[in-house]
Design an enzyme around this catalytic site. Structure first.
Site, PDB file in Angstrom:
ATOM      1  N   TRP A  83       0.984  -1.151   0.072  1.00  0.00           N
ATOM      2  CA  TRP A  83       0.127  -0.181  -0.010  1.00  0.00           C
ATOM      3  C   TRP A  83       0.791   1.372   0.072  1.00  0.00           C
ATOM      4  O   TRP A  83       0.636   2.355  -0.654  1.00  0.00           O
ATOM      5  CB  TRP A  83      -1.184   0.066   1.169  1.00  0.00           C
ATOM      6  CG  TRP A  83      -1.889  -0.993   1.037  1.00  0.00           C
ATOM      7  CD1 TRP A  83      -2.171  -2.137   1.610  1.00  0.00           C
ATOM      8  CD2 TRP A  83      -3.192  -1.127   0.078  1.00  0.00           C
ATOM      9  NE1 TRP A  83      -3.200  -2.701   1.010  1.00  0.00           N
ATOM     10  CE2 TRP A  83      -3.805  -2.330   0.073  1.00  0.00           C
ATOM     11  CE3 TRP A  83      -3.240  -0.252  -1.182  1.00  0.00           C
ATOM     12  CZ2 TRP A  83      -4.873  -2.675  -0.624  1.00  0.00           C
ATOM     13  CZ3 TRP A  83      -4.223  -0.556  -2.068  1.00  0.00           C
ATOM     14  CH2 TRP A  83      -4.990  -1.802  -1.695  1.00  0.00           C
ATOM     15  N   ASP A 101      -1.253   6.999   6.410  1.00  0.00           N
ATOM     16  CA  ASP A 101      -2.382   6.063   5.939  1.00  0.00           C
ATOM     17  C   ASP A 101      -2.472   5.110   7.184  1.00  0.00           C
ATOM     18  O   ASP A 101      -1.986   4.499   7.403  1.00  0.00           O
ATOM     19  CB  ASP A 101      -2.031   5.268   4.852  1.00  0.00           C
ATOM     20  CG  ASP A 101      -2.913   4.499   4.342  1.00  0.00           C
ATOM     21  OD1 ASP A 101      -4.068   4.084   4.901  1.00  0.00           O
ATOM     22  OD2 ASP A 101      -2.603   3.741   3.365  1.00  0.00           O
ATOM     23  N   LYS A 127     -12.323  -1.452   8.003  1.00  0.00           N
ATOM     24  CA  LYS A 127     -11.558  -2.300   8.642  1.00  0.00           C
ATOM     25  C   LYS A 127     -12.175  -2.015  10.131  1.00  0.00           C
ATOM     26  O   LYS A 127     -12.770  -2.841  10.896  1.00  0.00           O
ATOM     27  CB  LYS A 127     -10.232  -2.084   8.723  1.00  0.00           C
ATOM     28  CG  LYS A 127      -9.487  -2.507   7.243  1.00  0.00           C
ATOM     29  CD  LYS A 127      -8.804  -1.687   6.586  1.00  0.00           C
ATOM     30  CE  LYS A 127      -8.155  -1.790   5.067  1.00  0.00           C
ATOM     31  NZ  LYS A 127      -8.240  -2.923   4.251  1.00  0.00           N
TER      32      LYS A 127
HETATM   33  C1  LIG Z   1      -3.190   0.371   4.397  1.00  0.00           C
HETATM   34  C2  LIG Z   1      -4.015   0.326   3.477  1.00  0.00           C
HETATM   35  N1  LIG Z   1      -3.897   1.439   2.450  1.00  0.00           N
HETATM   36  C3  LIG Z   1      -4.667   1.434   1.487  1.00  0.00           C
HETATM   37  C4  LIG Z   1      -5.847   0.753   1.097  1.00  0.00           C
HETATM   38  C5  LIG Z   1      -6.613   0.860  -0.225  1.00  0.00           C
HETATM   39  O1  LIG Z   1      -7.920   1.151   0.330  1.00  0.00           O
HETATM   40  P1  LIG Z   1      -9.157   1.169  -0.416  1.00  0.00           P
HETATM   41  O2  LIG Z   1      -9.512  -0.042  -0.902  1.00  0.00           O
HETATM   42  O3  LIG Z   1     -10.225   1.816   0.202  1.00  0.00           O
HETATM   43  O4  LIG Z   1      -8.754   2.349  -1.667  1.00  0.00           O
HETATM   44  C6  LIG Z   1      -5.839  -0.510   1.867  1.00  0.00           C
HETATM   45  C7  LIG Z   1      -6.966  -1.666   1.592  1.00  0.00           C
HETATM   46  O5  LIG Z   1      -6.733  -2.515   2.129  1.00  0.00           O
HETATM   47  C8  LIG Z   1      -5.019  -0.753   3.110  1.00  0.00           C
HETATM   48  O6  LIG Z   1      -4.978  -1.851   3.813  1.00  0.00           O
END
Ligand SMILES: Cc1ncc(COP(=O)(O)O)c(C=O)c1O
Length: 363
Positions: free
Chosen positions: A102, A170, A194
Protein backbone atom coordinates in the site's frame (compact mmCIF):
# COMPACT_ATOMS: atom_id res chain seq x y z
CA UNK A 1 -28.64 -18.12 11.96
CA UNK A 2 -24.97 -18.99 12.13
CA UNK A 3 -22.37 -16.24 11.98
CA UNK A 4 -18.77 -17.00 11.13
CA UNK A 5 -15.56 -15.57 12.51
CA UNK A 6 -14.41 -13.55 9.53
CA UNK A 7 -10.65 -12.95 9.37
CA UNK A 8 -10.87 -10.87 6.18
CA UNK A 9 -8.47 -7.96 5.73
CA UNK A 10 -11.39 -5.75 4.75
CA UNK A 11 -14.26 -5.34 4.41
CA UNK A 12 -14.32 -7.18 7.68
CA UNK A 13 -16.40 -7.98 10.73
CA UNK A 14 -18.62 -5.34 12.24
CA UNK A 15 -19.73 -5.46 15.88
CA UNK A 16 -22.85 -7.58 16.14
CA UNK A 17 -24.65 -4.97 18.24
CA UNK A 18 -24.07 -2.44 15.46
CA UNK A 19 -25.61 -4.75 12.88
CA UNK A 20 -28.54 -5.44 15.20
CA UNK A 21 -29.16 -1.76 15.76
CA UNK A 22 -28.95 -1.06 12.03
CA UNK A 23 -31.40 -3.91 11.41
CA UNK A 24 -33.82 -2.58 14.02
CA UNK A 25 -33.66 0.88 12.45
CA UNK A 26 -33.72 -0.35 8.87
CA UNK A 27 -37.34 0.39 7.99
CA UNK A 28 -38.00 3.26 10.33
CA UNK A 29 -35.08 5.34 11.55
CA UNK A 30 -36.07 6.83 14.89
CA UNK A 31 -39.68 7.51 13.97
CA UNK A 32 -38.98 9.15 10.62
CA UNK A 33 -40.82 6.36 8.78
CA UNK A 34 -37.86 5.81 6.46
CA UNK A 35 -34.56 4.05 6.25
CA UNK A 36 -31.34 6.07 6.48
CA UNK A 37 -30.70 4.80 2.95
CA UNK A 38 -33.81 6.58 1.71
CA UNK A 39 -33.24 9.85 3.47
CA UNK A 40 -32.23 13.11 1.84
CA UNK A 41 -28.74 14.00 2.92
CA UNK A 42 -29.99 17.55 3.37
CA UNK A 43 -32.71 16.50 5.84
CA UNK A 44 -32.61 17.34 9.54
CA UNK A 45 -32.33 13.69 10.69
CA UNK A 46 -29.42 13.06 8.33
CA UNK A 47 -27.69 16.26 9.37
CA UNK A 48 -27.85 14.97 12.93
CA UNK A 49 -26.27 11.68 11.83
CA UNK A 50 -23.32 13.22 10.00
CA UNK A 51 -22.73 15.84 12.68
CA UNK A 52 -22.95 13.12 15.32
CA UNK A 53 -20.43 11.03 13.39
CA UNK A 54 -18.01 13.94 13.25
CA UNK A 55 -18.43 14.65 16.97
CA UNK A 56 -17.71 11.00 17.76
CA UNK A 57 -14.61 10.98 15.54
CA UNK A 58 -13.33 13.95 17.50
CA UNK A 59 -14.19 12.42 20.86
CA UNK A 60 -13.18 8.81 20.31
CA UNK A 61 -10.02 9.51 18.32
CA UNK A 62 -9.06 12.58 20.35
CA UNK A 63 -9.03 14.98 17.38
CA UNK A 64 -8.74 18.61 18.44
CA UNK A 65 -10.47 21.66 16.97
CA UNK A 66 -7.27 22.36 15.04
CA UNK A 67 -8.41 19.76 12.52
CA UNK A 68 -11.05 19.41 9.84
CA UNK A 69 -12.83 16.06 9.79
CA UNK A 70 -13.98 14.87 6.38
CA UNK A 71 -15.99 11.90 5.15
CA UNK A 72 -14.97 11.34 1.55
CA UNK A 73 -15.34 8.70 -1.14
CA UNK A 74 -12.89 6.85 -3.38
CA UNK A 75 -11.22 4.89 -0.60
CA UNK A 76 -7.73 5.38 0.74
CA UNK A 77 -6.59 4.80 -2.85
CA UNK A 78 -8.17 8.08 -3.89
CA UNK A 79 -6.22 9.83 -1.16
CA UNK A 80 -2.98 8.50 -2.63
CA UNK A 81 -3.68 10.97 -5.47
CA UNK A 82 -5.57 13.72 -3.70
CA UNK A 83 -2.93 14.25 -1.01
CA UNK A 84 -0.03 15.07 -3.36
CA UNK A 85 -2.33 17.16 -5.55
CA UNK A 86 -3.20 19.31 -2.56
CA UNK A 87 -0.06 19.21 -0.47
CA UNK A 88 2.97 18.35 -2.62
CA UNK A 89 2.80 21.89 -3.75
CA UNK A 90 5.49 24.09 -2.28
CA UNK A 91 8.81 22.40 -3.07
CA UNK A 92 7.07 19.63 -5.01
CA UNK A 93 8.84 16.88 -3.10
CA UNK A 94 7.87 14.51 -0.30
CA UNK A 95 9.53 11.81 1.81
CA UNK A 96 8.05 8.32 2.08
CA UNK A 97 8.90 5.16 3.94
CA UNK A 98 8.35 2.16 1.71
CA UNK A 99 6.96 -0.52 3.97
CA UNK A 100 4.66 -2.61 1.82
CA UNK A 101 2.36 -2.75 -1.12
CA UNK A 102 0.00 0.00 0.00
CA UNK A 103 2.92 2.33 0.72
CA UNK A 104 4.20 1.44 -2.74
CA UNK A 105 0.88 2.48 -4.28
CA UNK A 106 1.00 5.78 -2.40
CA UNK A 107 4.54 6.34 -3.71
CA UNK A 108 3.53 5.57 -7.30
CA UNK A 109 0.64 8.02 -7.15
CA UNK A 110 2.72 10.82 -5.63
CA UNK A 111 5.56 10.22 -8.12
CA UNK A 112 3.27 11.44 -10.88
CA UNK A 113 3.00 14.84 -9.23
CA UNK A 114 6.44 15.56 -7.85
CA UNK A 115 9.66 14.09 -6.50
CA UNK A 116 9.35 11.20 -4.09
CA UNK A 117 12.28 10.55 -1.79
CA UNK A 118 12.32 7.07 -0.26
CA UNK A 119 13.89 7.56 3.17
CA UNK A 120 13.61 3.94 4.28
CA UNK A 121 12.53 0.69 2.69
CA UNK A 122 11.96 -2.81 4.01
CA UNK A 123 11.61 -4.36 0.58
CA UNK A 124 14.94 -6.20 0.93
CA UNK A 125 13.49 -8.52 3.60
CA UNK A 126 10.01 -8.99 2.18
CA UNK A 127 8.64 -6.06 4.20
CA UNK A 128 9.11 -7.97 7.45
CA UNK A 129 10.42 -5.00 9.46
CA UNK A 130 10.13 -1.21 9.57
CA UNK A 131 13.16 0.60 8.18
CA UNK A 132 15.28 3.21 9.86
CA UNK A 133 14.75 6.67 8.39
CA UNK A 134 17.81 7.93 6.56
CA UNK A 135 18.18 11.14 4.58
CA UNK A 136 14.91 12.85 5.48
CA UNK A 137 14.62 16.24 3.80
CA UNK A 138 13.68 19.18 6.02
CA UNK A 139 12.31 20.93 2.93
CA UNK A 140 9.99 18.09 1.97
CA UNK A 141 6.39 19.21 1.60
CA UNK A 142 5.39 16.28 3.78
CA UNK A 143 6.49 12.93 5.13
CA UNK A 144 4.22 9.95 4.45
CA UNK A 145 3.96 6.68 6.35
CA UNK A 146 1.63 3.75 6.15
CA UNK A 147 0.80 3.31 9.82
CA UNK A 148 -0.21 -0.33 9.57
CA UNK A 149 0.81 -2.51 6.65
CA UNK A 150 -2.26 -4.63 6.07
CA UNK A 151 -0.70 -7.16 3.74
CA UNK A 152 2.69 -7.55 5.40
CA UNK A 153 1.64 -7.28 9.05
CA UNK A 154 3.89 -4.52 10.40
CA UNK A 155 2.69 -1.54 12.41
CA UNK A 156 4.29 1.69 13.60
CA UNK A 157 3.67 1.44 17.34
CA UNK A 158 5.33 4.79 17.80
CA UNK A 159 5.05 7.70 15.43
CA UNK A 160 8.33 8.65 13.75
CA UNK A 161 9.71 12.05 14.68
CA UNK A 162 9.90 14.02 11.44
CA UNK A 163 10.63 17.42 12.93
CA UNK A 164 8.66 20.28 11.41
CA UNK A 165 7.79 18.46 8.21
CA UNK A 166 4.03 17.73 8.10
CA UNK A 167 3.41 14.05 8.74
CA UNK A 168 0.75 12.28 6.68
CA UNK A 169 -0.42 8.82 7.69
CA UNK A 170 -2.41 6.10 5.99
CA UNK A 171 -4.14 4.55 8.99
CA UNK A 172 -6.64 2.46 7.04
CA UNK A 173 -5.95 -0.73 8.95
CA UNK A 174 -4.41 0.68 12.11
CA UNK A 175 -6.83 3.38 13.17
CA UNK A 176 -8.27 2.88 16.65
CA UNK A 177 -6.27 -0.29 17.19
CA UNK A 178 -3.98 1.04 19.93
CA UNK A 179 -3.27 4.38 21.60
CA UNK A 180 -2.04 6.87 18.99
CA UNK A 181 -1.77 10.64 19.22
CA UNK A 182 -3.51 11.69 16.04
CA UNK A 183 -2.54 15.29 16.75
CA UNK A 184 1.03 14.44 15.73
CA UNK A 185 -0.20 14.09 12.16
CA UNK A 186 -0.85 16.93 9.75
CA UNK A 187 -3.18 14.62 7.84
CA UNK A 188 -4.46 11.18 8.77
CA UNK A 189 -6.68 9.13 6.50
CA UNK A 190 -8.37 5.75 6.64
CA UNK A 191 -10.76 3.78 4.50
CA UNK A 192 -13.52 2.75 6.89
CA UNK A 193 -13.88 -0.89 5.99
CA UNK A 194 -11.64 -2.31 8.72
CA UNK A 195 -12.06 -0.61 12.08
CA UNK A 196 -14.59 2.11 11.37
CA UNK A 197 -17.47 0.71 9.38
CA UNK A 198 -18.37 -0.51 5.91
CA UNK A 199 -16.56 0.39 2.71
CA UNK A 200 -17.63 3.50 0.85
CA UNK A 201 -16.49 6.17 3.25
CA UNK A 202 -12.96 7.38 3.91
CA UNK A 203 -12.15 9.39 6.99
CA UNK A 204 -9.69 12.23 6.37
CA UNK A 205 -8.47 14.44 9.20
CA UNK A 206 -6.63 17.58 8.09
CA UNK A 207 -4.84 20.08 10.32
CA UNK A 208 -6.28 23.47 9.54
CA UNK A 209 -2.96 25.17 8.74
CA UNK A 210 -2.43 22.68 5.89
CA UNK A 211 -5.23 24.32 3.95
CA UNK A 212 -3.01 27.29 3.09
CA UNK A 213 -0.80 24.97 1.05
CA UNK A 214 -3.54 23.97 -1.35
CA UNK A 215 -2.85 25.55 -4.73
CA UNK A 216 -5.44 27.51 -6.67
CA UNK A 217 -7.00 26.00 -9.74
CA UNK A 218 -7.50 22.38 -8.68
CA UNK A 219 -10.59 20.67 -10.09
CA UNK A 220 -13.38 21.35 -7.62
CA UNK A 221 -13.93 17.78 -6.43
CA UNK A 222 -10.19 17.22 -5.97
CA UNK A 223 -9.69 20.30 -3.81
CA UNK A 224 -9.96 19.58 -0.07
CA UNK A 225 -11.34 23.11 0.45
CA UNK A 226 -14.48 22.14 -1.42
CA UNK A 227 -15.23 19.37 1.04
CA UNK A 228 -14.19 21.39 4.06
CA UNK A 229 -16.46 24.29 3.11
CA UNK A 230 -19.37 21.98 2.31
CA UNK A 231 -18.81 19.88 5.46
CA UNK A 232 -18.43 16.71 3.37
CA UNK A 233 -21.71 17.45 1.60
CA UNK A 234 -20.56 19.08 -1.64
CA UNK A 235 -22.03 16.08 -3.39
CA UNK A 236 -24.17 13.32 -1.96
CA UNK A 237 -22.08 11.63 0.73
CA UNK A 238 -22.06 7.86 1.35
CA UNK A 239 -24.97 8.34 3.76
CA UNK A 240 -25.45 4.80 4.98
CA UNK A 241 -21.74 4.10 5.44
CA UNK A 242 -21.41 7.24 7.56
CA UNK A 243 -24.41 6.16 9.64
CA UNK A 244 -22.81 2.76 10.34
CA UNK A 245 -19.49 4.45 11.13
CA UNK A 246 -21.37 6.50 13.71
CA UNK A 247 -22.84 3.34 15.25
CA UNK A 248 -19.38 1.74 15.35
CA UNK A 249 -17.94 4.75 17.15
CA UNK A 250 -20.84 4.68 19.62
CA UNK A 251 -19.92 1.05 20.28
CA UNK A 252 -16.30 2.06 20.94
CA UNK A 253 -17.37 4.92 23.16
CA UNK A 254 -19.70 2.69 25.21
CA UNK A 255 -16.99 0.09 25.66
CA UNK A 256 -14.30 2.66 26.37
CA UNK A 257 -11.25 3.11 24.18
CA UNK A 258 -8.87 1.68 26.77
CA UNK A 259 -10.96 -1.48 27.10
CA UNK A 260 -10.94 -1.87 23.33
CA UNK A 261 -7.17 -1.42 23.16
CA UNK A 262 -6.69 -3.95 25.98
CA UNK A 263 -8.87 -6.46 24.06
CA UNK A 264 -6.81 -5.90 20.93
CA UNK A 265 -3.54 -6.47 22.78
CA UNK A 266 -4.93 -9.63 24.37
CA UNK A 267 -6.16 -11.05 21.04
CA UNK A 268 -2.88 -10.36 19.24
CA UNK A 269 -0.80 -11.74 22.12
CA UNK A 270 -2.77 -14.95 22.11
CA UNK A 271 -2.08 -15.60 18.45
CA UNK A 272 1.56 -14.43 18.46
CA UNK A 273 2.30 -16.50 21.56
CA UNK A 274 0.95 -19.55 19.84
CA UNK A 275 2.96 -18.81 16.69
CA UNK A 276 6.17 -18.24 18.63
CA UNK A 277 5.82 -21.58 20.42
CA UNK A 278 4.69 -23.62 17.45
CA UNK A 279 6.98 -26.05 15.65
CA UNK A 280 4.85 -25.86 12.52
CA UNK A 281 3.63 -22.29 12.06
CA UNK A 282 5.54 -19.04 12.48
CA UNK A 283 5.26 -15.30 12.05
CA UNK A 284 7.72 -13.86 9.52
CA UNK A 285 7.52 -10.39 11.08
CA UNK A 286 10.08 -8.80 13.41
CA UNK A 287 8.66 -8.86 16.92
CA UNK A 288 8.84 -5.19 17.85
CA UNK A 289 6.79 -4.05 14.85
CA UNK A 290 4.17 -6.78 14.61
CA UNK A 291 0.73 -5.57 13.76
CA UNK A 292 -2.10 -5.94 16.25
CA UNK A 293 -4.57 -6.14 13.39
CA UNK A 294 -3.11 -8.21 10.54
CA UNK A 295 -1.16 -11.32 11.42
CA UNK A 296 0.39 -13.20 8.51
CA UNK A 297 1.75 -16.67 9.29
CA UNK A 298 3.38 -19.43 7.35
CA UNK A 299 4.24 -23.07 7.87
CA UNK A 300 7.72 -24.52 8.11
CA UNK A 301 7.03 -26.73 5.11
CA UNK A 302 9.86 -25.85 2.71
CA UNK A 303 8.88 -27.57 -0.53
CA UNK A 304 6.85 -25.00 -2.50
CA UNK A 305 4.20 -27.38 -3.81
CA UNK A 306 3.79 -29.13 -0.47
CA UNK A 307 3.55 -25.75 1.29
CA UNK A 308 0.91 -24.63 -1.15
CA UNK A 309 -1.09 -27.80 -0.62
CA UNK A 310 -0.93 -27.54 3.17
CA UNK A 311 -1.98 -23.86 3.06
CA UNK A 312 -5.01 -24.76 0.96
CA UNK A 313 -5.88 -27.60 3.31
CA UNK A 314 -5.62 -25.26 6.29
CA UNK A 315 -7.87 -22.63 4.74
CA UNK A 316 -10.45 -25.21 3.67
CA UNK A 317 -10.63 -26.99 7.01
CA UNK A 318 -10.79 -23.69 8.88
CA UNK A 319 -13.64 -22.56 6.68
CA UNK A 320 -15.59 -25.71 7.47
CA UNK A 321 -15.37 -24.67 11.13
CA UNK A 322 -16.64 -21.16 10.45
CA UNK A 323 -13.19 -19.52 10.49
CA UNK A 324 -13.21 -17.80 7.13
CA UNK A 325 -10.93 -15.71 4.91
CA UNK A 326 -7.64 -16.97 6.30
CA UNK A 327 -5.77 -17.22 3.00
CA UNK A 328 -2.76 -14.92 2.82
CA UNK A 329 -2.75 -12.05 0.35
CA UNK A 330 -2.47 -13.37 -3.20
CA UNK A 331 0.94 -11.74 -3.60
CA UNK A 332 2.37 -13.17 -0.37
CA UNK A 333 0.82 -16.62 0.08
CA UNK A 334 0.70 -18.40 3.43
CA UNK A 335 -2.11 -17.39 5.75
CA UNK A 336 -3.21 -14.15 7.35
CA UNK A 337 -5.59 -13.54 10.21
CA UNK A 338 -6.98 -10.03 10.33
CA UNK A 339 -8.31 -9.48 13.81
CA UNK A 340 -9.80 -6.01 13.70
CA UNK A 341 -11.67 -4.40 16.58
CA UNK A 342 -14.93 -6.26 15.94
CA UNK A 343 -13.31 -9.71 16.06
CA UNK A 344 -14.26 -11.19 19.42
CA UNK A 345 -11.66 -12.88 21.63
CA UNK A 346 -13.62 -16.12 21.10
CA UNK A 347 -12.78 -15.92 17.39
CA UNK A 348 -9.04 -15.82 18.08
CA UNK A 349 -9.38 -18.59 20.68
CA UNK A 350 -11.22 -20.74 18.14
CA UNK A 351 -8.51 -20.06 15.55
CA UNK A 352 -5.69 -20.97 17.93
CA UNK A 353 -7.49 -24.15 19.01
CA UNK A 354 -7.88 -25.14 15.36
CA UNK A 355 -4.23 -24.34 14.61
CA UNK A 356 -3.09 -26.56 17.51
CA UNK A 357 -5.18 -29.40 16.21
CA UNK A 358 -4.00 -28.87 12.64
CA UNK A 359 -0.39 -28.84 13.77
CA UNK A 360 -0.85 -32.08 15.72
CA UNK A 361 -2.32 -33.79 12.66
CA UNK A 362 -0.06 -32.38 9.96
CA UNK A 363 3.35 -31.56 11.46
C1 LIG B 1 -3.13 0.35 4.42
C2 LIG B 1 -4.09 0.45 3.28
N1 LIG B 1 -4.05 1.54 2.49
C3 LIG B 1 -4.89 1.68 1.45
C4 LIG B 1 -5.80 0.71 1.13
C5 LIG B 1 -6.71 0.90 -0.05
O1 LIG B 1 -7.96 1.18 0.43
P1 LIG B 1 -9.22 1.35 -0.54
O2 LIG B 1 -9.51 0.01 -1.11
O3 LIG B 1 -10.26 1.83 0.42
O4 LIG B 1 -8.86 2.35 -1.57
C6 LIG B 1 -5.89 -0.44 1.93
C7 LIG B 1 -6.87 -1.49 1.62
O5 LIG B 1 -6.90 -2.57 2.14
C8 LIG B 1 -5.01 -0.57 3.02
O6 LIG B 1 -5.04 -1.66 3.79
Amino acid sequence: MKRVFNFSAGPSMLPEVVLQKAAAEMLDYQGTGQSVMEMSHRSKPYEAIINGAEALVREVLGVSDDYHVLFLQGGASFQFHMLPLNFMTINKKADFTLTGQWAQKAVEAASKLGTVNIVGSSKDKKWSYLPEIVGADKDADYFHICNNNTIEGTQYHSIPDVGNVPLIGDASSGILSEPMDVNKFAVLYAGAQKNLGPSGVTLVIIRKDMVDRIPAGLPTMLDFRTHIEAKSMYNTPPCYAIYILKLVLEWVKDMGRDTLFAHNAEKAELLYNFLDNSNFFYSPVEKSVRSLMNIPFITRVTDADAADAINKKFVKEAEALGLVNLAGHRSVGGMRASIYNAMPLEGVKALVAFMKEFEAKNA
